[in-house]
Design a protein around this motif. Structure first.
Motif, short mmCIF file in Angstrom:
data_model
loop_
_atom_site.label_atom_id
_atom_site.label_comp_id
_atom_site.label_asym_id
_atom_site.label_seq_id
_atom_site.Cartn_x
_atom_site.Cartn_y
_atom_site.Cartn_z
N SER A 40 0.83 -1.20 0.00
CA SER A 40 0.00 0.00 0.00
C SER A 40 0.86 1.25 0.00
CB SER A 40 -0.93 0.01 1.22
OG SER A 40 -1.78 -1.13 1.20
N ILE A 41 1.98 1.20 0.73
CA ILE A 41 2.91 2.33 0.74
C ILE A 41 3.44 2.59 -0.67
CG2 ILE A 41 5.17 3.12 1.56
CD1 ILE A 41 4.58 1.60 4.17
N GLN A 42 3.79 1.52 -1.39
CA GLN A 42 4.31 1.66 -2.76
C GLN A 42 3.27 2.29 -3.69
OE1 GLN A 42 5.76 -2.17 -4.01
NE2 GLN A 42 7.14 -2.38 -2.25
N VAL A 43 1.99 1.88 -3.53
CA VAL A 43 0.93 2.45 -4.35
C VAL A 43 0.78 3.94 -4.07
CG1 VAL A 43 -1.57 2.47 -4.73
CG2 VAL A 43 -0.32 0.29 -4.66
N MET A 44 0.78 4.31 -2.77
CA MET A 44 0.62 5.72 -2.42
C MET A 44 1.78 6.55 -2.95
SD MET A 44 -2.22 6.11 -0.92
CE MET A 44 -3.50 5.18 -0.07
N GLU A 45 2.99 6.00 -2.91
CA GLU A 45 4.14 6.73 -3.45
C GLU A 45 4.01 6.90 -4.96
OE1 GLU A 45 7.35 4.34 -2.04
OE2 GLU A 45 7.63 5.54 -0.21
N ALA A 46 3.50 5.86 -5.63
CA ALA A 46 3.31 5.95 -7.08
C ALA A 46 2.28 7.02 -7.43
CB ALA A 46 2.88 4.59 -7.63
N LEU A 47 1.28 7.20 -6.55
CA LEU A 47 0.24 8.20 -6.77
C LEU A 47 0.64 9.58 -6.24
CD1 LEU A 47 -2.89 6.07 -5.81
CD2 LEU A 47 -2.15 6.71 -8.10
N GLU A 48 1.89 9.66 -5.74
CA GLU A 48 2.42 10.92 -5.19
C GLU A 48 1.58 11.41 -4.01
OE1 GLU A 48 2.77 13.68 -8.38
OE2 GLU A 48 4.36 12.57 -9.40
N LYS A 49 1.12 10.46 -3.18
CA LYS A 49 0.37 10.78 -1.97
C LYS A 49 1.30 10.63 -0.77
CE LYS A 49 -3.46 11.41 -4.24
NZ LYS A 49 -4.10 12.74 -4.32
N LYS A 50 2.12 11.66 -0.55
CA LYS A 50 3.17 11.58 0.47
C LYS A 50 2.60 11.42 1.89
CE LYS A 50 7.24 14.01 2.24
NZ LYS A 50 6.81 13.88 3.64
N ASP A 51 1.59 12.23 2.24
CA ASP A 51 1.04 12.16 3.60
C ASP A 51 0.44 10.79 3.89
OD1 ASP A 51 1.78 14.76 3.99
OD2 ASP A 51 -0.20 15.61 3.58
N GLU A 52 -0.31 10.26 2.90
CA GLU A 52 -0.90 8.94 3.11
C GLU A 52 0.18 7.88 3.25
OE1 GLU A 52 -1.85 11.16 1.08
OE2 GLU A 52 -4.01 11.45 1.19
N ALA A 53 1.24 8.00 2.45
CA ALA A 53 2.34 7.03 2.54
C ALA A 53 3.03 7.10 3.90
CB ALA A 53 3.35 7.29 1.42
N ASP A 54 3.21 8.33 4.41
CA ASP A 54 3.85 8.48 5.73
C ASP A 54 3.00 7.84 6.83
OD1 ASP A 54 5.93 9.82 4.61
OD2 ASP A 54 5.19 11.83 5.07
N ASN A 55 1.68 8.02 6.76
CA ASN A 55 0.79 7.40 7.75
C ASN A 55 0.90 5.87 7.71
OD1 ASN A 55 -0.17 9.83 8.71
ND2 ASN A 55 -1.97 9.85 7.39
N LEU A 56 0.97 5.33 6.50
CA LEU A 56 1.06 3.87 6.38
C LEU A 56 2.41 3.36 6.91
CD1 LEU A 56 -0.63 3.21 2.91
CD2 LEU A 56 -1.63 3.23 5.19
#
Length: 803
Positions: A35-51
């Motif tokens: 899920s972190i990889q998907v969020m990074e691919a979508l350029e969703k930094k805050d969501e990736a940090d939470n995960l």
């Protein structure tokens, strides 16, 4: 208290449970990583940090519980009570400006008491050597240090280390700023921490139970974290004298909960507590507590602390939380909570990707763009109209609220007036009333000030409740402006006006004092005379006894002399006869001549010899003894004569009569003195009662005047505050419209940019969106399967005590 740990193993643990838990944990970590990889691919930094936070928590068995609620719900006091120590600052308005992590002392890298992590310069820290209140307030509160600005602008988060069983086995308690705090970024900080936590403790405030803003926040909270404990704090402020009960307020909140969430089949349990009473009972450095009227009461004995502990009901909730942390539910939720939060984040991204794909697949020309632009502008105009209508409705609602609060001010001031009246009537003397009056002015200033402050706060809360739905994004900004608007009402109460300087009963006590003084002197003289007569009488009786004893002794001496004289034996004179030859001369001339030549005539003569030595010695001894006895008798006779003389001077029968007469005089004098004193006491009591009534009436009149003036001032104060608040809301309307307009324009620009992309760029964007959508769907299916497995009966057996 706990003998098992998440990673330490326990006796009797089967390999089946251990293998299952490790497998599920690895599955969740793998899911989080993808899920972190998907969020990074979508350029969703805050969501990736939470995960990433979720991933680290699962990996290290960290279980964080965030405490949330509106400001003044008592979050920091609640955590202080759990830690048995007043460490986090608590004030009447919101104070927590940072996220504060309460961790176990064993988590401190080098035994620190706390560590502050600053935003700037990035990575900088400060070690706290102690958790004293002044230090903690400096780094975590909105008050902070004026020279260095408050903590809200400089501190990222703070780690505080406590020796508490609730913090063992990776558990972390989190103190948040609050959902409706006044400082910038409070809402952002709190929402971010809610998303990152495994569970939440939501605090209702018994002073404002079941408010609309409470349930608006709760609805938003449930969308981010479904693992929630519900607590009703400040039950010590419930006005039982007005018929309110703890159970009644709990049931009231439960009814509103059912109305707000009708789709839920079960209403959650709400735990009523008083964190303030629990903290006072547990922290021995706290020596007093304030009641609901603001009166300070000292806490001196262990029994009093035990009573407060029981009354607080804190242990009931702690037992429930402890059971949750140790009976297996925590182990399951430790995996379920991040899984649910991640699925919600993925779902949001899925919908965004679907919209993006739909737009990229459509061929839109300039006419369509113009049409969509007109739609957006129409929405903006509609939004503006709706906002203005909401503003007009707000004014009407505020007028009704103001009218209610003004009536409430009159009622509460009247109740305070009646309370003061009762206290005045209970004072038993002018002196007690005078002592009470020295503190009355300060008490009125404090109590009326409290009423005004509470009404103002209620006005602000009502306003926040009214505008929250329409202006959610600016609620904290409005709260900040409301909190900083104006100054507290100046009541102008002068404590000196209520002080009784002197007490005058109008009674002349001089005559009473003179009478009493004369009678007391007469009594004193009679008492002295009576005492002297008593002493003389005792002495006379003693003299009579001495005379009788002397006479008896003299008689005994004389009898003893006669007995001695009669019994004394004197030896007889010893006489003995003896025969011997004696030459006797011849008589006459011839006889004399013969005597010369022949010698005398020899004759036999019988003689008698007498021996009186013993006789004479006995007589001598007897006489000497008799002389001694005569001497003692003469002395005894002298003593008798002296005693007779004394008895003649003080006769007891005469003294006895005089003593009885003086006793009668003394009794009469005492009766008159007592009667005079009783009359004096009666008149003084009556005069004191009249004085007390007069002073009570005077003070009550002053209190009534003060109450009338305060009600008028509070009404005017609330009216002015209401006008100021409405102006703030109108300003907020304009700000909100501008932001909405900017937001819609930004959406339009992105829309145009996306649709106008052509050729390979458009195809690549479409292809990337489809790939990310498929990854997201596949990942959501994987997460949903894990969720079902964890929530199933078999996985529910993953007991923390066995892991």
């Amino acid at each position: 208290m706990r003998n098992e740990t998440m990673d330490g193993g326990t006796t009797g643990m089967t390999n089946e449970y251990k293998i299952e838990y490790i497998q599920r944990k690895n599955d969740v970590m793998d899911f989080l990583n993808q899920s972190i990889q998907v969020m990074e691919a979508l350029e969703k930094k805050d969501e990736a940090d939470n995960l990433r936070v979720f991933y680290n928590n699962v990996e290290k068995n960290v279980f964080s519980i965030v405490v949330v609620g509106e400001f003044s719900a008592g979050k920091s006091t609640f955590l202080n009570a759990m830690m048995h120590k007043k460490a986090l600052p608590t004030f009447s308005t919101e104070t927590t400006a940072t996220v504060n992590f309460l961790r176990h002392v064993t988590c401190a890298p080098n035994g620190e008491a706390g560590i502050v992590y600053y935003r700037e310069p990035k990575g900088s820290t400060e070690v706290l050597k102690s958790l004293d209140p002044a230090t903690i307030e400096r780094v975590v509160s909105t008050r902070g240090d004026e020279e260095n600005d408050c903590a809200a602008t400089r501190v990222d988060h703070v780690d505080l280390f406590f020796d508490s069983d609730f913090l063992t086995d990776g558990v972390t308690l989190v103190d948040s700023p609050g959902l409706n705090g006044t400082a910038d970024h409070h809402r952002e900080i709190t929402e971010e921490q809610i998303c990152r936590s495994s569970a939440c403790i939501f605090l209702f405030n018994a002073e404002q139970p079941g408010s609309k803003s409470n349930f608006d926040f709760l609805r938003e909270l449930k969308s981010r974290n479904s693992n929630i404990f519900f607590v009703l704090n400040k039950i010590n402020t419930i006005k039982t004298a007005e018929g309110e009960t703890v159970e009644g307020i709990v049931n009231h909140i439960a009814r509103i909960y059912h109305e707000q969430f009708p789709e839920e089949t079960q209403i959650p349990h709400i735990w009523p507590i008083s964190a303030n009473e629990a903290l006072t009972a547990r922290d021995l450095n706290i020596k007093s507590i304030l009641d609901i009227w603001g009166n300070e009461r000292s806490i001196d004995t262990p029994e009093e602390r035990e009573r407060l502990e029981k009354k607080s009901r804190m242990k009931n909730f702690e037992d429930h939380l402890w059971n949750y942390l140790t009976n297996g539910a925590r182990a399951r939720d430790q995996l379920l909570s991040p899984l649910g939060s991640t699925l919600r984040a993925l779902s949001a991204q899925k919908e965004g990707l679907k919209t993006q794909i739909e737009m990229l697949e459509r061929e839109s020309g300039s006419e369509e763009l113009e049409q969509q632009k007109e739609i957006l502008e129409g929405k903006i105009a509609e939004l503006q109209t709706r906002r203005m209508e909401a503003s007009r409705q707000l004014k009407g609602q505020m007028r009704e609220t103001l009218n209610d609060l003004q009536n409430q001010a009159k009622t509460e001031c009247g109740q305070l007036q009646e309370k003061i009246k009762g206290e005045l009537k209970r004072k038993g003397s002018p002196e007690d009333l005078q002592q009470y009056s020295t503190k009355l002015g300060d008490k009125l200033q404090r109590e009326y000030g409290r009423i005004a402050a509470e009404l103002d706060e209620q006005l602000r809360r009502e306003l926040l409740d009214m505008v929250y739905t329409e202006f959610m994004d600016h609620a904290e900004e409005l709260a900040e402006k409301l909190d900083g608007a104006g100054s507290p009402v100046k009541l102008g109460i002068d404590p000196k006006n209520f002080q009784i300087e002197s007490i005058s009963s109008g009674l002349d006590l001089g005559e009473f004092d003179k009478k009493c003084e004369a009678l007391e002197k007469r009594v004193e003289e009679l008492q002295e005379k009576s005492e002297q007569l008593k002493d003389d009488f005792i002495a006379a009786r003693a003299n009579e006894r001495d005379l009788q004893e002397a006479q008896k002794w003299l008689k005994q001496l004389k009898e003893n002399r006669e007995e001695f004289k009669a019994a004394f034996k004197i030896p007889e004179v010893n006489k003995t006869k003896k025969t011997e030859m004696v030459d006797r001369g011849r008589n006459g001339i011839f006889g004399k001549i013969a005597n010369v030549f022949v010698g005398g005539r020899r004759e036999q003569v019988e003689t008698e010899e007498t021996d009186s030595a013993a006789h004479d010695a006995a007589i001598k001894d007897r006489n000497e003894i008799l002389n001694d006895k005569d001497k003692v008798i003469r002395e005894a006779e002298a003593a008798v004569n002296e005693a007779k003389a004394r008895v003649h001077e003080t006769r007891s029968e005469v003294l006895d009569g005089r003593q009885q007469r003086e006793a009668i005089r003394l009794e009469e004098a005492l009766r008159k003195l007592e009667e005079t004193r009783e009359n004096q006491a009666k008149e003084i009591k009556e005069a004191s009662s009249r004085t007390l009534d007069r002073l009570q009436d005077e003070l009550l009149g002053k209190v009534e005047d003060c109450s009338y003036n305060v009600v008028s001032m509070v009404k005017s104060y609330l009216w002015e505050r209401q006008k100021s608040y409405i102006q703030m809301v109108q300003d907020l309307v304009n700000i909100s419209l501008n932001e909405e307009l900017s937001k819609k324009k930004s959406e339009l620009e992105k829309l145009i940019q996306t649709i106008q992309s052509k050729g390979e760029e458009r195809e690549k964007a479409l292809n990337d969106a489809k790939i990310n959508l498929e990854k997201t769907k596949k990942l959501m299916d994987q997460g949903a399967l894990l969720q079902v497995q964890l929530e199933s009966g078999e996985s529910a057996k993953i007991d923390m005590e066995k892991v």
